[in-house]
Design a protein around this motif. Structure first.
Motif, PDB file in Angstrom:
ATOM      1  N   GLY A  34      -1.985  -1.843   0.852  1.00  0.00           N
ATOM      2  CA  GLY A  34      -0.747  -1.905   0.295  1.00  0.00           C
ATOM      3  C   GLY A  34       0.464  -1.540   1.427  1.00  0.00           C
ATOM      4  O   GLY A  34       0.533  -0.260   1.859  1.00  0.00           O
ATOM      5  N   GLY A  35       1.246  -2.607   1.640  1.00  0.00           N
ATOM      6  CA  GLY A  35       2.224  -2.235   2.887  1.00  0.00           C
ATOM      7  C   GLY A  35       3.783  -2.343   2.347  1.00  0.00           C
ATOM      8  O   GLY A  35       4.437  -2.952   2.795  1.00  0.00           O
ATOM      9  N   ILE A  75       6.458   0.416   0.303  1.00  0.00           N
ATOM     10  CA  ILE A  75       7.158   1.537   0.459  1.00  0.00           C
ATOM     11  C   ILE A  75       6.145   2.859   0.551  1.00  0.00           C
ATOM     12  O   ILE A  75       6.336   3.619   1.614  1.00  0.00           O
ATOM     13  CB  ILE A  75       8.378   2.173  -0.551  1.00  0.00           C
ATOM     14  CG1 ILE A  75       9.673   0.860  -0.317  1.00  0.00           C
ATOM     15  CG2 ILE A  75       8.876   3.572  -0.089  1.00  0.00           C
ATOM     16  CD1 ILE A  75      10.347   0.730   1.189  1.00  0.00           C
ATOM     17  N   ALA A  76       5.534   2.899  -0.564  1.00  0.00           N
ATOM     18  CA  ALA A  76       4.595   4.073  -0.452  1.00  0.00           C
ATOM     19  C   ALA A  76       3.572   3.721   0.646  1.00  0.00           C
ATOM     20  O   ALA A  76       3.127   4.869   1.367  1.00  0.00           O
ATOM     21  CB  ALA A  76       3.860   4.087  -1.752  1.00  0.00           C
ATOM     22  N   GLY A  77       3.156   2.756   1.124  1.00  0.00           N
ATOM     23  CA  GLY A  77       1.730   2.422   2.002  1.00  0.00           C
ATOM     24  C   GLY A  77       2.636   2.812   3.413  1.00  0.00           C
ATOM     25  O   GLY A  77       1.912   3.282   4.220  1.00  0.00           O
ATOM     26  N   GLU A  84      -2.397  -5.971   3.736  1.00  0.00           N
ATOM     27  CA  GLU A  84      -1.195  -6.216   2.982  1.00  0.00           C
ATOM     28  C   GLU A  84      -1.280  -7.933   2.883  1.00  0.00           C
ATOM     29  O   GLU A  84      -1.265  -8.363   3.872  1.00  0.00           O
ATOM     30  CB  GLU A  84       0.119  -5.809   3.442  1.00  0.00           C
ATOM     31  CG  GLU A  84       1.439  -6.638   2.876  1.00  0.00           C
ATOM     32  CD  GLU A  84       1.436  -6.393   1.313  1.00  0.00           C
ATOM     33  OE1 GLU A  84       1.465  -5.094   1.016  1.00  0.00           O
ATOM     34  OE2 GLU A  84       1.455  -7.390   0.605  1.00  0.00           O
ATOM     35  N   MET A  91      -1.417   0.357  -3.635  1.00  0.00           N
ATOM     36  CA  MET A  91      -1.295  -0.912  -4.021  1.00  0.00           C
ATOM     37  C   MET A  91      -0.384  -1.206  -5.118  1.00  0.00           C
ATOM     38  O   MET A  91      -0.487  -2.065  -6.091  1.00  0.00           O
ATOM     39  CB  MET A  91      -2.835  -1.596  -4.371  1.00  0.00           C
ATOM     40  CG  MET A  91      -3.778  -1.600  -3.050  1.00  0.00           C
ATOM     41  SD  MET A  91      -5.499  -2.359  -3.330  1.00  0.00           S
ATOM     42  CE  MET A  91      -6.056  -0.920  -4.168  1.00  0.00           C
ATOM     43  N   GLY A  92       0.456  -0.256  -5.742  1.00  0.00           N
ATOM     44  CA  GLY A  92       1.439  -0.503  -6.637  1.00  0.00           C
ATOM     45  C   GLY A  92       0.705  -0.003  -8.074  1.00  0.00           C
ATOM     46  O   GLY A  92      -0.321   0.256  -8.194  1.00  0.00           O
ATOM     47  N   THR A 111      -1.284   6.812  -3.673  1.00  0.00           N
ATOM     48  CA  THR A 111       0.105   7.188  -3.543  1.00  0.00           C
ATOM     49  C   THR A 111       0.839   6.180  -4.317  1.00  0.00           C
ATOM     50  O   THR A 111       0.544   5.185  -4.540  1.00  0.00           O
ATOM     51  CB  THR A 111       0.400   7.303  -2.195  1.00  0.00           C
ATOM     52  OG1 THR A 111       0.704   6.079  -1.352  1.00  0.00           O
ATOM     53  CG2 THR A 111      -0.707   8.130  -1.471  1.00  0.00           C
ATOM     54  N   GLY A 112       2.299   6.625  -4.417  1.00  0.00           N
ATOM     55  CA  GLY A 112       3.292   5.738  -4.915  1.00  0.00           C
ATOM     56  C   GLY A 112       2.819   5.410  -6.488  1.00  0.00           C
ATOM     57  O   GLY A 112       2.369   5.968  -7.301  1.00  0.00           O
ATOM     58  N   GLY A 138      11.179   6.093  -8.097  1.00  0.00           N
ATOM     59  CA  GLY A 138       9.700   5.676  -7.427  1.00  0.00           C
ATOM     60  C   GLY A 138       9.776   5.510  -5.971  1.00  0.00           C
ATOM     61  O   GLY A 138       8.718   6.005  -5.499  1.00  0.00           O
TER      62      GLY A 138
HETATM   63  C1  LIG Z   1      12.812  -2.928 -12.245  1.00  0.00           C
HETATM   64  C2  LIG Z   1      12.671  -1.699 -11.144  1.00  0.00           C
HETATM   65  C3  LIG Z   1      13.746  -1.327 -10.617  1.00  0.00           C
HETATM   66  C4  LIG Z   1      13.073  -0.010  -9.745  1.00  0.00           C
HETATM   67  N1  LIG Z   1      14.587   0.784  -9.220  1.00  0.00           N
HETATM   68  C5  LIG Z   1      14.232   1.720  -8.480  1.00  0.00           C
HETATM   69  C6  LIG Z   1      15.274   2.498  -7.891  1.00  0.00           C
HETATM   70  O1  LIG Z   1      16.367   2.199  -8.112  1.00  0.00           O
HETATM   71  N2  LIG Z   1      14.756   3.233  -6.928  1.00  0.00           N
HETATM   72  C7  LIG Z   1      13.546   3.846  -6.514  1.00  0.00           C
HETATM   73  O2  LIG Z   1      13.476   4.744  -5.762  1.00  0.00           O
HETATM   74  N3  LIG Z   1      12.486   2.986  -7.203  1.00  0.00           N
HETATM   75  C8  LIG Z   1      12.853   2.046  -8.150  1.00  0.00           C
HETATM   76  N4  LIG Z   1      11.699   1.219  -8.617  1.00  0.00           N
HETATM   77  C9  LIG Z   1      10.448   1.740  -8.342  1.00  0.00           C
HETATM   78  C10 LIG Z   1       9.821   1.223  -6.866  1.00  0.00           C
HETATM   79  O3  LIG Z   1       9.972  -0.230  -7.091  1.00  0.00           O
HETATM   80  C11 LIG Z   1       8.550   1.556  -6.454  1.00  0.00           C
HETATM   81  O4  LIG Z   1       8.577   2.920  -6.793  1.00  0.00           O
HETATM   82  C12 LIG Z   1       8.305   1.207  -4.932  1.00  0.00           C
HETATM   83  O5  LIG Z   1       8.412   0.164  -4.577  1.00  0.00           O
HETATM   84  C13 LIG Z   1       7.294   2.234  -4.470  1.00  0.00           C
HETATM   85  O6  LIG Z   1       6.130   1.665  -4.876  1.00  0.00           O
HETATM   86  P1  LIG Z   1       4.763   1.228  -4.060  1.00  0.00           P
HETATM   87  O7  LIG Z   1       4.959   0.921  -2.414  1.00  0.00           O
HETATM   88  O8  LIG Z   1       3.624   2.313  -4.621  1.00  0.00           O
HETATM   89  O9  LIG Z   1       4.290  -0.219  -4.772  1.00  0.00           O
HETATM   90  P2  LIG Z   1       5.008  -1.384  -4.589  1.00  0.00           P
HETATM   91  O10 LIG Z   1       6.283  -1.338  -4.086  1.00  0.00           O
HETATM   92  O11 LIG Z   1       4.778  -2.106  -6.131  1.00  0.00           O
HETATM   93  O12 LIG Z   1       3.919  -2.379  -3.704  1.00  0.00           O
HETATM   94  C14 LIG Z   1       2.771  -2.560  -4.013  1.00  0.00           C
HETATM   95  C15 LIG Z   1       1.994  -3.188  -2.682  1.00  0.00           C
HETATM   96  O13 LIG Z   1       0.659  -3.667  -2.699  1.00  0.00           O
HETATM   97  C16 LIG Z   1       0.306  -4.674  -2.074  1.00  0.00           C
HETATM   98  N5  LIG Z   1      -0.905  -5.032  -3.134  1.00  0.00           N
HETATM   99  C17 LIG Z   1      -1.290  -5.347  -4.116  1.00  0.00           C
HETATM  100  N6  LIG Z   1      -2.535  -5.641  -4.317  1.00  0.00           N
HETATM  101  C18 LIG Z   1      -2.948  -5.430  -3.164  1.00  0.00           C
HETATM  102  C19 LIG Z   1      -4.289  -5.347  -2.742  1.00  0.00           C
HETATM  103  N7  LIG Z   1      -5.462  -5.836  -3.405  1.00  0.00           N
HETATM  104  N8  LIG Z   1      -4.635  -5.405  -1.358  1.00  0.00           N
HETATM  105  C20 LIG Z   1      -3.548  -4.840  -0.411  1.00  0.00           C
HETATM  106  N9  LIG Z   1      -2.319  -4.716  -0.824  1.00  0.00           N
HETATM  107  C21 LIG Z   1      -2.164  -4.960  -2.167  1.00  0.00           C
HETATM  108  C22 LIG Z   1       1.567  -5.591  -2.863  1.00  0.00           C
HETATM  109  O14 LIG Z   1       1.428  -6.561  -2.105  1.00  0.00           O
HETATM  110  C23 LIG Z   1       2.882  -4.610  -2.292  1.00  0.00           C
HETATM  111  O15 LIG Z   1       3.209  -4.798  -1.025  1.00  0.00           O
HETATM  112  C24 LIG Z   1      11.979   0.214  -9.474  1.00  0.00           C
HETATM  113  C25 LIG Z   1      11.012  -0.405 -10.121  1.00  0.00           C
HETATM  114  C26 LIG Z   1      11.168  -1.599 -10.801  1.00  0.00           C
HETATM  115  C27 LIG Z   1      10.114  -2.304 -11.717  1.00  0.00           C
END
Ligand SMILES: Cc1cc2nc3c(=O)[nH]c(=O)nc-3n(C[C@H](O)[C@H](O)[C@H](O)COP(=O)(O)OP(=O)(O)OC[C@H]3O[C@@H](n4cnc5c(N)ncnc54)[C@H](O)[C@@H]3O)c2cc1C
Length: 471
Positions: free
Chosen positions: A28-29, A31-33, A51, A196-197, A338-339, A352
């Motif tokens: 997952g690439g 923010i958390a990744g 990613e 991976m969110g 994470t994340g 988030g």
């Molecule tokens: C409507 C909304 C508004 C938000 N507003 C805010 C805000 O104002 N401030 C804030 O800090 N946070 C906010 N957030 C939360 C924020 O979007 C997440 O916390 C942040 O993006 C970190 O998430 P993440 O990296 O863990 O996952 P995500 O950003 O969801 O990314 C997941 C990644 O994993 C990848 N992936 C999925 N499946 C696979 C797989 N099988 N293999 C490899 N990669 C894969 C995807 O392509 C993606 O790149 C908001 C969320 C929502 C829904």
């Protein structure tokens, strides 16, 4: 907990961190990744981010992050952490038109009352989510030994109770893909991060492979977002952001909008978000959107009277979720998560991305602790639990109180008292600078929620409530 939380918030990168891994893989690439990869880059010879999206080709919205067209404010805790670990993000963001918003450039109103200034110079970043991710990605992928494999992670490989690799299916174009063949393979890795969110499949893989799933906690909090972009021909005097929240006495008869925010972002634009709970869905058309803004404080009408640069995009999230990795019985070694894969909150609290930064901080602290890497990463998950508990207490705690009040649910006396104290703190934060400062520090994730229960703060909060009731 309070001290531990704050040490994670304030952690600095270590330039002398020992190399622990040959290849670390981050699934997952986003923010958390990316932030986990930043931490691992000091501790692994190679860091491979898997990613599926073509992140090199586009700096815009992408399918793997469907929420990226909604408002994404980077709270002070996340901004400061990212700035220490990836210097220059805030400045480049500003150079590209985003806004670093301090207390003097914003209006915050609860119901009809502006929040009293707290005298503390906290700054958050008002920016479009795709641009923020691009700035973070550019810095992480420019680090030595960090690379991106365009593929979807499909499972894990193990040996002797530890993860030893990640199975993947390529998603890129060219070569084999053009001939209709998708290359599949296994990336050998001696440490793996799930980023991976919220739809991460890790729990299913673990169960399928004979390990335990972390228990999943859910809180039904249906949120409906609508976000549109407008031209920002000239800045409104002294304002880069406005937020209004309806907490106690809903006033705006605007289709049940509970939170509205306007932020000045790149491209000389205003990003405006309206959010409603449950059946309250902010408008889908610009006319409906503007009509709802007309019932809010005047800045919302001013901003939305400008030309539209992007139509309304809506987003629905049904529930907040967290996975309790500390309660999973048997987990493989050399694996962390994470994340949002671990906890995804009601987004309106904006936690988030800052949580993801603090999870990366937990990863650095765990790896530097000398923990036995051939055992499950319990030490990591315990640290992370401190961060998740803190964020969950604020957002899910607030939501549970609201939902119980709406439904007239009876709650235990202890919970009732805690909620009463919290309500007093929120009310007092509107009128008392010290309480406002303490409350903002917790909302911005700079300080642990436990700091709000300081007797001096509780006393001020009770006094402010008494005064308001007497008045
Ligand atoms: C409507 C909304 C508004 C938000 N507003 C805010 C805000 O104002 N401030 C804030 O800090 N946070 C906010 N957030 C939360 C924020 O979007 C997440 O916390 C942040 O993006 C970190 O998430 P993440 O990296 O863990 O996952 P995500 O950003 O969801 O990314 C997941 C990644 O994993 C990848 N992936 C999925 N499946 C696979 C797989 N099988 N293999 C490899 N990669 C894969 C995807 O392509 C993606 O790149 C908001 C969320 C929502 C829904």
């Amino acid at each position: 907990m309070v001290t531990l939380f704050e040490s994670l918030v304030g952690a600095e990168p270590r330039h002398d961190a020992p190399v622990l891994f040959d290849t670390a893989c981050v699934m997952g690439g986003s923010i958390a990744g990316l932030l986990a990869a930043r931490v691992l880059s000091d501790r692994a010879r190679n860091v491979v981010i898997i990613e599926p999206d073509d992140t090199a080709a586009t700096a815009g919205s992408r399918p793997g992050v469907p929420q990226d067209q909604q408002v994404h404010t980077l709270l002070p805790a996340g901004r400061l952490w990212i700035e220490r670990w990836l210097p220059g993000v805030s400045q480049e963001a500003q150079d590209r038109g985003a806004s670093l918003v301090g207390p003097d450039q914003q209006f915050v109103g609860y119901d009809d009352t502006p929040q009293v200034p707290d005298g503390v110079d906290h700054q958050f970043l008002a920016i479009g989510r795709p641009l923020l991710e691009t700035l973070v990605r550019d810095r992480v992928t420019a680090l030595p030994h960090v690379s991106v494999l365009r593929a979807r992670a499909t499972g894990l490989r193990y040996d002797d109770g530890a993860v030893t690799g990640v199975r993947y299916a390529e998603t890129g174009t060219g070569g084999q893909a053009e001939r209709g063949e998708r290359a599949e393979g296994v990336l050998a890795a001696d440490f793996v991060v799930d980023a991976m969110g919220r739809s991460s499949r890790l729990s299913h893989w673990l169960e399928q492979d004979g390990y335990d799933q972390p228990p999943l906690e859910r809180l039904q909090t249906p949120v409906n977002y609508a976000t549109a972009l407008f031209e920002r021909p000239a800045k409104l005097p002294d304002l880069d952001a406005a937020t209004v929240l309806q907490l106690f006495t809903p006033r705006y008869p605007s289709g049940g909008v509970s939170v509205a925010a306007a932020t000045a972002i790149e491209g000389q634009q205003w990003l405006v978000m309206l959010m409603g709970y449950g059946d309250h869905r902010p408008g889908r058309t610009i006319d409906e959107f503007r009509a709802q803004c007309a019932a809010l404080p005047p800045i919302f009408s001013d901003v939305t009277s400008n030309n539209v640069t992007r139509e309304v995009v809506t987003y629905h999230q049904a529930e907040s979720r967290r996975r309790h990795f500390t309660e999973a019985g048997r987990l493989p070694a050399r694996l962390v998560s994470t994340g949002d894969a671990v906890a995804s909150f009601n987004p309106v609290y904006g936690q988030g991305m800052s949580s993801a930064a603090l999870h990366a901080s937990c990863l650095a602290s765990y790896l530097d602790s000398g923990a036995d890497l051939d055992q499950a990463a319990t030490g990591f998950f315990r640290l992370q639990q401190v961060v998740v508990d803190a964020a969950w207490a604020v957002s899910a705690g607030g939501d549970a109180a609201r939902i119980d009040a709406e439904n007239g649910t009876q709650v235990p006396e202890e919970v009732r008292q805690q909620r009463r104290a919290m309500e007093q703190i929120v009310r007092a934060a509107l009128v008392d600078a010290d309480v406002s400062g303490a409350f903002n520090n917790v909302s911005y994730m700079l300080r642990h929620p436990g700091t709000l229960f300081d007797p001096a703060i509780l006393e001020k909060a009770a006094a402010a409530t008494e005064e308001a009731t007497a008045g």
